[in-house]
Structures are given as C-alpha cells and as structure tokens.
Design a protein around this motif. Structure first.
Motif, short mmCIF file in Angstrom:
data_model
loop_
_atom_site.label_atom_id
_atom_site.label_comp_id
_atom_site.label_asym_id
_atom_site.label_seq_id
_atom_site.Cartn_x
_atom_site.Cartn_y
_atom_site.Cartn_z
N ASN A 120 62.94 -88.67 -32.72
CA ASN A 120 63.22 -88.05 -33.92
C ASN A 120 62.46 -87.88 -35.00
OD1 ASN A 120 65.06 -86.31 -31.61
ND2 ASN A 120 66.24 -87.88 -32.32
N LYS A 121 61.74 -89.29 -35.84
CA LYS A 121 61.13 -89.32 -36.58
C LYS A 121 60.00 -88.39 -36.49
CE LYS A 121 62.82 -93.64 -38.47
NZ LYS A 121 62.47 -95.08 -38.35
N THR A 171 60.44 -84.50 -35.89
CA THR A 171 60.95 -84.35 -37.74
C THR A 171 59.30 -84.27 -38.43
OG1 THR A 171 62.70 -85.20 -37.91
CG2 THR A 171 61.75 -84.34 -39.87
N GLU A 173 69.61 -101.02 -25.63
CA GLU A 173 68.68 -100.65 -27.89
C GLU A 173 67.22 -99.98 -27.99
OE1 GLU A 173 69.44 -104.55 -28.93
OE2 GLU A 173 71.35 -104.62 -29.14
N ASP A 199 67.58 -105.98 -33.96
CA ASP A 199 67.14 -104.13 -34.85
C ASP A 199 67.79 -105.54 -35.89
OD1 ASP A 199 66.36 -102.58 -35.65
OD2 ASP A 199 67.24 -100.83 -34.70
N TYR A 236 64.46 -92.77 -28.96
CA TYR A 236 65.33 -91.58 -29.23
C TYR A 236 65.55 -91.62 -30.25
CZ TYR A 236 66.27 -91.08 -24.43
OH TYR A 236 66.21 -89.97 -23.09
N ARG A 237 65.18 -92.46 -31.42
CA ARG A 237 65.72 -92.54 -32.86
C ARG A 237 63.65 -92.14 -33.66
NH1 ARG A 237 68.74 -97.08 -33.42
NH2 ARG A 237 67.61 -98.68 -33.93
N SER A 238 63.04 -93.39 -32.71
CA SER A 238 61.11 -92.57 -33.17
C SER A 238 60.58 -91.21 -32.54
CB SER A 238 60.55 -93.74 -32.18
OG SER A 238 60.89 -95.32 -32.77
N ASP A 253 67.47 -95.97 -27.48
CA ASP A 253 68.23 -96.32 -28.55
C ASP A 253 66.50 -96.02 -29.79
OD1 ASP A 253 70.62 -95.30 -27.29
OD2 ASP A 253 71.07 -97.57 -28.16
N ARG A 254 66.24 -96.97 -30.03
CA ARG A 254 65.26 -97.02 -31.00
C ARG A 254 64.00 -96.14 -30.36
NH1 ARG A 254 65.96 -102.69 -29.79
NH2 ARG A 254 64.46 -102.60 -28.80
N LYS A 289 58.93 -103.59 -35.13
CA LYS A 289 59.71 -102.73 -36.27
C LYS A 289 58.45 -103.30 -37.72
CE LYS A 289 63.75 -104.47 -33.58
NZ LYS A 289 62.55 -103.95 -32.53
N ASP A 318 69.51 -104.64 -38.17
CA ASP A 318 71.20 -104.35 -38.40
C ASP A 318 71.60 -105.09 -38.09
OD1 ASP A 318 71.04 -103.29 -35.98
OD2 ASP A 318 72.30 -101.99 -35.81
#
Length: 162
Positions: free
Chosen positions: A149-150, A153, A139, A33, A145-147, A142-143, A51, A35
């Motif tokens: 959530n986007k 939203t 990882e 990722d 779940y972030r996606s 986690d990615r 990405k 970061d």
C-alpha cells in the motif's frame, strides 16, 4: 538458514528455564514488529533488518527507535535480533549487537558462533515452533500488504506529479 527457528529455540530454552525456576523467571518478548516491544529481561526482535534497514537511516522511525534503545539498554539487559544480513541493519542499530552466525544446523539444534566461541542451541519442540510459525506467516502477510500500500501510494503520487 533458520534464523527465526533458532531465535524461537533460544526463546523456548528460556520458557523451559521459567517452568523449572518459577521464583527466578525471566520475562521475555518475541517481537516480529515494533508495536510488540516492551520492557522485559530478554527481547527477541525477529527479522528487524527489514524494519530498520540502513537505507532508511534518516527516517523518524529509525532515529526514534535508536533513541529508545539507548534509553532502555539498562532496563532490557538482553536484546537479540535476527536479520537476513547483519549489514542490512543501520550502523547505529548494529552497534547494539554482537553478530552471531549460524554455522551449522541439524534436526536437533543449531551451532552458533559468537565472537569466536561456539554455542549449541537445542531446537525447540515442533508444537511450539508451529504455533509461532502460523502467527508469523499471518503477520508477514499483513506487513506485505502495508508495504504494498505504501508503494502504491508513492506510485500514485509520482504519477500525479507527471
């Protein structure tokens, strides 16, 4: 196809080289990722087609990453990236790379074709691969779940507009 395992096997070869040649060691980073990226001798970008997808070419993130790559190209001499498809990558991002295809794989290694030349990469030890695999799976989750959530939203915003 074994893209991550092949990248890790190249990474492992550098680890083995560093173990034998500590005075001339090669700094390396295996990033899954954005970061995790920093200046080093050899930067591995695993699955970066997800990405910096060509469909997102105009995002600030993509534009700034391209600028960053242009700025550090003399500081990071080797950048290796994997992607499910070379053509998933944004055109500017693709221009930084020479495509390499895995043309054969076995229990002992990978045969890569780079610009018409074939290279053999021995497979890394299973203990080494398993250590990275566990981290990678966490990882990826986690990615995911972030996606999601986007997506949620964006979906909620669309429903509010109606």
């Amino acid at each position: 196809m074994g893209k991550t395992t092949c990248l890790l096997s190249i990474y492992y070869q550098i680890e083995e080289y560093n173990r034998l040649h500590s005075k001339n060691s090669i700094s390396k980073i295996f990033a899954t990722d954005i970061d995790q990226i920093d200046i080093c001798n050899c930067l591995f970008l695993d699955d970066f087609g997800t990405k910096f997808n060509k469909r997102d070419f105009s995002t600030t993130e993509n534009k700034e990453f391209m600028k960053a790559l242009q700025e550090v190209r003399t500081n990071i001499p080797v950048i290796i990236s994997s992607s499910p498809s070379y053509f998933m990558l944004d055109k500017d991002f693709r221009n930084f790379f020479t495509p390499a295809q895995i043309i054969a794989k076995s229990d002992t290694g990978f045969l890569l074709n780079v610009s018409g030349a074939n290279y053999y990469v021995p497979k890394a030890k299973d203990e080494f691969l398993n250590k990275f695999r566990e981290k990678e799976l966490e990882e990826r989750k986690d990615r995911f779940y972030r996606s999601i959530n986007k997506v949620k939203t964006a979906h909620a915003k669309r429903n509010q507009i109606k």
